[in-house]
Design an enzyme around this catalytic site. Sequence first.
Site, PDB file in Angstrom:
ATOM      1  N   LYS A 222      -8.560   7.724   3.207  1.00  0.00           N
ATOM      2  CA  LYS A 222      -7.410   8.600   2.915  1.00  0.00           C
ATOM      3  C   LYS A 222      -7.735   9.613   1.826  1.00  0.00           C
ATOM      4  CE  LYS A 222      -4.589   4.397   3.467  1.00  0.00           C
ATOM      5  NZ  LYS A 222      -5.320   3.315   2.780  1.00  0.00           N
TER       6      LYS A 222
ATOM      7  N   ASP B 160      -9.118  -0.828   6.189  1.00  0.00           N
ATOM      8  CA  ASP B 160      -8.319   0.265   5.623  1.00  0.00           C
ATOM      9  C   ASP B 160      -8.669   0.463   4.151  1.00  0.00           C
ATOM     10  OD1 ASP B 160      -5.666   1.964   6.011  1.00  0.00           O
ATOM     11  OD2 ASP B 160      -5.592   1.035   4.025  1.00  0.00           O
TER      12      ASP B 160
ATOM     13  N   HIS C 233      -2.766  10.779   2.111  1.00  0.00           N
ATOM     14  CA  HIS C 233      -2.293   9.531   1.496  1.00  0.00           C
ATOM     15  C   HIS C 233      -0.798   9.574   1.151  1.00  0.00           C
ATOM     16  CE1 HIS C 233      -4.152   5.967  -0.903  1.00  0.00           C
ATOM     17  NE2 HIS C 233      -2.932   5.674  -0.558  1.00  0.00           N
TER      18      HIS C 233
ATOM     19  N   TYR D 183      -9.016   4.031  -3.859  1.00  0.00           N
ATOM     20  CA  TYR D 183      -9.331   2.624  -4.137  1.00  0.00           C
ATOM     21  C   TYR D 183     -10.699   2.446  -4.821  1.00  0.00           C
ATOM     22  CZ  TYR D 183      -5.649   1.968  -0.560  1.00  0.00           C
ATOM     23  OH  TYR D 183      -4.494   2.038   0.181  1.00  0.00           O
TER      24      TYR D 183
HETATM   25  P1  NDP Z   1      -0.043  -7.251   0.988  1.00  0.00           P
HETATM   26  O1  NDP Z   1       1.379  -7.193   1.415  1.00  0.00           O
HETATM   27  O2  NDP Z   1      -1.108  -7.251   2.020  1.00  0.00           O
HETATM   28  O3  NDP Z   1      -0.187  -8.512   0.039  1.00  0.00           O
HETATM   29  C1  NDP Z   1      -1.375  -8.799  -0.634  1.00  0.00           C
HETATM   30  C2  NDP Z   1      -1.086  -9.938  -1.598  1.00  0.00           C
HETATM   31  O4  NDP Z   1      -0.715 -11.102  -0.862  1.00  0.00           O
HETATM   32  C3  NDP Z   1      -2.266 -10.329  -2.448  1.00  0.00           C
HETATM   33  O5  NDP Z   1      -1.773 -10.703  -3.709  1.00  0.00           O
HETATM   34  C4  NDP Z   1      -2.852 -11.536  -1.723  1.00  0.00           C
HETATM   35  O6  NDP Z   1      -3.479 -12.408  -2.641  1.00  0.00           O
HETATM   36  C5  NDP Z   1      -1.596 -12.171  -1.147  1.00  0.00           C
HETATM   37  N1  NDP Z   1      -1.867 -12.868   0.124  1.00  0.00           N
HETATM   38  C6  NDP Z   1      -2.581 -12.403   1.177  1.00  0.00           C
HETATM   39  N2  NDP Z   1      -2.602 -13.297   2.173  1.00  0.00           N
HETATM   40  C7  NDP Z   1      -1.885 -14.366   1.745  1.00  0.00           C
HETATM   41  C8  NDP Z   1      -1.586 -15.594   2.316  1.00  0.00           C
HETATM   42  N3  NDP Z   1      -2.018 -15.930   3.535  1.00  0.00           N
HETATM   43  N4  NDP Z   1      -0.823 -16.478   1.591  1.00  0.00           N
HETATM   44  C9  NDP Z   1      -0.390 -16.153   0.361  1.00  0.00           C
HETATM   45  N5  NDP Z   1      -0.656 -14.980  -0.238  1.00  0.00           N
HETATM   46  C10 NDP Z   1      -1.409 -14.097   0.445  1.00  0.00           C
HETATM   47  O7  NDP Z   1      -0.246  -6.058  -0.071  1.00  0.00           O
HETATM   48  P2  NDP Z   1      -1.109  -4.751  -0.259  1.00  0.00           P
HETATM   49  O8  NDP Z   1      -0.314  -3.940  -1.184  1.00  0.00           O
HETATM   50  O9  NDP Z   1      -2.507  -5.027  -0.608  1.00  0.00           O
HETATM   51  O10 NDP Z   1      -1.087  -4.012   1.167  1.00  0.00           O
HETATM   52  C11 NDP Z   1      -2.059  -4.216   2.163  1.00  0.00           C
HETATM   53  C12 NDP Z   1      -2.899  -2.974   2.351  1.00  0.00           C
HETATM   54  O11 NDP Z   1      -2.087  -1.837   2.657  1.00  0.00           O
HETATM   55  C13 NDP Z   1      -3.647  -2.503   1.085  1.00  0.00           C
HETATM   56  O12 NDP Z   1      -4.726  -3.356   0.756  1.00  0.00           O
HETATM   57  C14 NDP Z   1      -4.013  -1.101   1.486  1.00  0.00           C
HETATM   58  O13 NDP Z   1      -5.095  -1.111   2.389  1.00  0.00           O
HETATM   59  C15 NDP Z   1      -2.726  -0.658   2.177  1.00  0.00           C
HETATM   60  N6  NDP Z   1      -1.829   0.062   1.247  1.00  0.00           N
HETATM   61  C16 NDP Z   1      -1.604   1.399   1.476  1.00  0.00           C
HETATM   62  C17 NDP Z   1      -0.791   2.141   0.647  1.00  0.00           C
HETATM   63  C18 NDP Z   1      -0.557   3.559   0.939  1.00  0.00           C
HETATM   64  O14 NDP Z   1       0.031   4.267   0.111  1.00  0.00           O
HETATM   65  N7  NDP Z   1      -0.975   4.072   2.070  1.00  0.00           N
HETATM   66  C19 NDP Z   1      -0.132   1.536  -0.521  1.00  0.00           C
HETATM   67  C20 NDP Z   1      -0.381   0.112  -0.659  1.00  0.00           C
HETATM   68  C21 NDP Z   1      -1.190  -0.588   0.217  1.00  0.00           C
HETATM   69  P3  NDP Z   1      -5.094 -12.641  -2.737  1.00  0.00           P
HETATM   70  O15 NDP Z   1      -5.780 -11.339  -2.481  1.00  0.00           O
HETATM   71  O16 NDP Z   1      -5.244 -13.121  -4.133  1.00  0.00           O
HETATM   72  O17 NDP Z   1      -5.421 -13.694  -1.720  1.00  0.00           O
END
Ligand code: NDP
Length: 275
Positions: free
Chosen positions: A76, A46, A109, A51
């Site tokens: 998006k 995604d 988006h 991004y």
């Molecule tokens: P998430 O809820 O997926 O959380 C990501 C965070 O959690 C990062 O800081 C990551 O750290 C940490 N993390 C991931 N796995 C673990 C684990 N197993 N244990 C502990 N910490 C963990 O947040 P996002 O906001 O990134 O959402 C996911 C995706 O959703 C985005 O990447 C994007 O593709 C989409 N999105 C879409 C939006 C929209 O408007 N349509 C808006 C926001 C997000 P680290 O990377 O340091 O490991």
Amino acid sequence: MADSPLTTLNNGIQIPQLGFGVWRVSNEDSIPAVTKALEVGYRHIDTAALYRNEEGVGQAIRASGVPREEIFVTTKLWPTGFGRETALAGFEASLKRLDMEYVDLFLLHWPAPGRDLYVETWQALQKLLADDRVRALGVSNFAAAHLRRLVDGTDTTPVLNQVELHPTLTQADLRETHRELGIATEAWSPLGQSEDLRHPTIRQIAARVGRTPAQVVIRWHLQAGNVVIPKSTTPARIEENVDVFGFELSPEDVEAIEALDAGNRLGPDPEHFDG
Ligand code: NDP
């Protein structure tokens, strides 16, 4: 790892229920992250024009050796690109950066209600379906009223709505609207950007079932029927987050997580955000 289950969308195509998100991942960092994700079995990525990592994502996919048709790719269109002509140009620009022939799913988006362009933009995007440039069209951050306006006013129902959804923001009413309209629910920030992993209820369940908090939350999404796209740039977590097919939460645990809803919105309110 076992393969992700597939969710069949309202136009008949299938999306791997567990995917990999790359928001706030630089173009450079997206290459090792997506490479690792594909190595450990994710088949759904995604991204978004916003991004600024579509090039890296496309590069990692091509270099992986996994056939393009085995990977589900979503990108998006940001609201500043809404409008009949600009939307199609925005799509072509994304496709060029990805260096692909088609994308599986193209999303608006945000509805950006103040711009009032999402209906005409949606109508313009129908051409991409007709021309086989996309396999499906969907939306993101649409509230119930925005969805109804599209469904009532155009010929194509979005296949899914990608919205903020995690244990402390469960979106029960919106999910009900999705069910009624035949629109799949996709959860963004599914881990609550890692905040929800610290919740005592999640930690207790994780300790009891011998899994990590992230695995418990991802498992909850899967059992709730959500398409889910956790993000990580940490190789061990990328692997941990896909290792969720060898256990099941009890109905009581699912219910206990569902009860954590606290209206805890981390991102903007779609009714008042115009991009
Ligand atoms: P998430 O809820 O997926 O959380 C990501 C965070 O959690 C990062 O800081 C990551 O750290 C940490 N993390 C991931 N796995 C673990 C684990 N197993 N244990 C502990 N910490 C963990 O947040 P996002 O906001 O990134 O959402 C996911 C995706 O959703 C985005 O990447 C994007 O593709 C989409 N999105 C879409 C939006 C929209 O408007 N349509 C808006 C926001 C997000 P680290 O990377 O340091 O490991």
